[in-house]
Design an enzyme around this catalytic site. Structure first.
Site, PDB file in Angstrom:
ATOM      1  N   GLY A 211      25.837  44.968  37.471  1.00  0.00           N
ATOM      2  CA  GLY A 211      25.196  44.044  38.394  1.00  0.00           C
ATOM      3  C   GLY A 211      25.690  42.621  38.368  1.00  0.00           C
ATOM      4  O   GLY A 211      25.153  41.779  39.097  1.00  0.00           O
ATOM      5  N   CYS A 322      39.334  47.185  36.790  1.00  0.00           N
ATOM      6  CA  CYS A 322      39.584  46.567  35.486  1.00  0.00           C
ATOM      7  C   CYS A 322      40.647  47.392  34.760  1.00  0.00           C
ATOM      8  O   CYS A 322      40.438  47.852  33.640  1.00  0.00           O
ATOM      9  CB  CYS A 322      38.300  46.444  34.673  1.00  0.00           C
ATOM     10  SG  CYS A 322      37.410  47.992  34.434  1.00  0.00           S
TER      11      CYS A 322
END
Length: 391
Positions: A211, A322
């Site tokens: 989040g 990532c």
């Protein structure tokens, strides 16, 4: 591990993580005093004990504890004398962690990275990953950055992220309970800045947990929907939003089955190999062998195509991973542009404070590596590209 008391569990996790971070160098050091490598259970005790010695723990306690553990192994207790001798030699050498060379990334990952960037850059990444990652924080209100930096004794990075170098308990820091900031690596905070959400825009955050990016979008005033496939992770997003006093709609579901259209902007932080997070998760390259990457690449392509179909004409998609592997970043952007006539990479979106133009790649994305900002403590590896659908 779950049965341990919290302080003991935290120490066990730290010892495991840091031993894995230095695994190659520790094995080389132990190998200087071993005629042959012992069985794995014995070797693991030696590895952890050697790390403790180099970290400055009292030699007497470390050696005795290691020998006691090996003596309790029915199949390997004869190795206790060898362990005692080897660890006393390590202790007597007077070395510290600073004397250890950086451990090499396992070859399944190192080979494609050397092919992409060369050995010198990969070695620089390994050097950064040999040190524990600092704590990075994203302020809820950019206007409070300077005040928070003074309160938290933090450094302000060029992109506005706050960085704390010391080992601290996150939940005990000033501003945690009141939601004035949240933990988020400096590199992970960049995709939302590239998306540049505007007040009132309808924005979809795909694969949103935990989040951090959802909170960035909401703090900018966008009307955010955060979607994640996991119900527990969706609950975590909601809890983080509640703590920070921010508002977003949370939806649990499969991104490929989500059919709402008409979005001004979409952020897709796609499932990936997570190889950009090795300094935070040094166990990762030892727990995997790269065999899952082909399936991830195929999934990423499908998710890009589906996300583009949900955008308004002229809408923008920020795709990020990532990952350090170009096939999950630069190649995905190139192939998406080739598949979708009129789709372009928005280079202007990368013209942001703190971003070096040299980080922009040939196809118009942004390649972030651990060795960038090495003098400031580095960053996670990330790839970010802003794709704009034709009007």
């Amino acid at each position: 591990m779950a049965r341990l008391d919290p302080p003991v569990r935290a120490r066990a996790q730290r010892l495991t993580t840091e031993t894995l971070r230095h695994l190659g160098a520790l094995d080389a050091l132990l190998g200087q005093h071993l005629a042959h490598m012992p069985p794995l259970p014995v070797l693991n005790v030696l590895r952890i004990a050697a790390y403790e010695l180099l970290a400055g723990e009292a030699a007497h306690g470390v050696v005795n504890s290691a020998v006691t553990q090996i003596a309790a192994m029915p199949r390997h207790n004869r190795a206790k004398g060898m362990a005692n001798a080897v660890l006393r030699k390590v202790a007597g050498a007077g070395m510290s962690l600073a004397d250890l060379p950086a451990s090499r990334i396992p070859e399944w990952l190192r080979d494609p990275l050397v092919m992409a960037w060369g050995d010198e850059i990969v070695a620089a990444c390994e050097a950064v990953q040999s040190r524990p990652a600092p704590l990075d924080l994203t302020p809820r209100e950019p206007s409070t950055t300077k005040t928070l930096a003074e309160t938290l004794n933090a450094t302000v990075l060029p992109t506005g992220t706050l960085r704390i170098a010391d080992n601290v308990q996150v939940t005990a820091l000033p501003g945690y309970e009141t939601g004035e900031w949240w933990a988020q690596d400096a590199a992970a905070a960049i995709p939302v800045r590239v998306l540049n959400p505007q007040q009132g825009e309808k924005v979809l955050d795909l694969c949103a947990a935990p989040g951090g990016k959802t909170m960035q979008l909401a703090a900018a005033g966008a009307r955010v929907t955060a979607l994640d496939i996991s119900a527990p992770r969706s609950e975590r997003i909601a809890a983080n939003l509640a703590r920070t006093g921010l508002s977003a709609r949370t939806v649990t579901g499969d991104a490929l089955e989500f059919t709402e259209t008409g979005w001004d902007a979409i952020l897709l932080d796609a499932p990936c190999s997570a190889t950009g997070t090795l300094r935070r998760h040094p166990d990762l390259p030892h727990a995997r062998d790269g065999s899952e990457i082909g399936a991830l690449i195929a999934l990423q392509s499908r998710m890009i195509d589906h996300a583009l179909s949900l955008l308004k004409p002229g809408g923008r998609l920020v795709y990020c991973t990532c990952s350090l592997i170009p096939d999950e970043g630069e190649v995905q952007a190139e192939e998406a542009i080739a598949r979708h006539p009129g789709l372009t990479a928005d280079r202007a979106a990368l013209d942001l404070p703190g971003l070096d133009p040299d980080w922009i790649t040939e196809e118009g994305g942004l390649r972030l590596r651990p060795d960038l900002w090495s003098d400031l403590g580095g960053m996670d590896g990330f790839y970010v590209v802003a794709l704009r659908r034709p009007r």
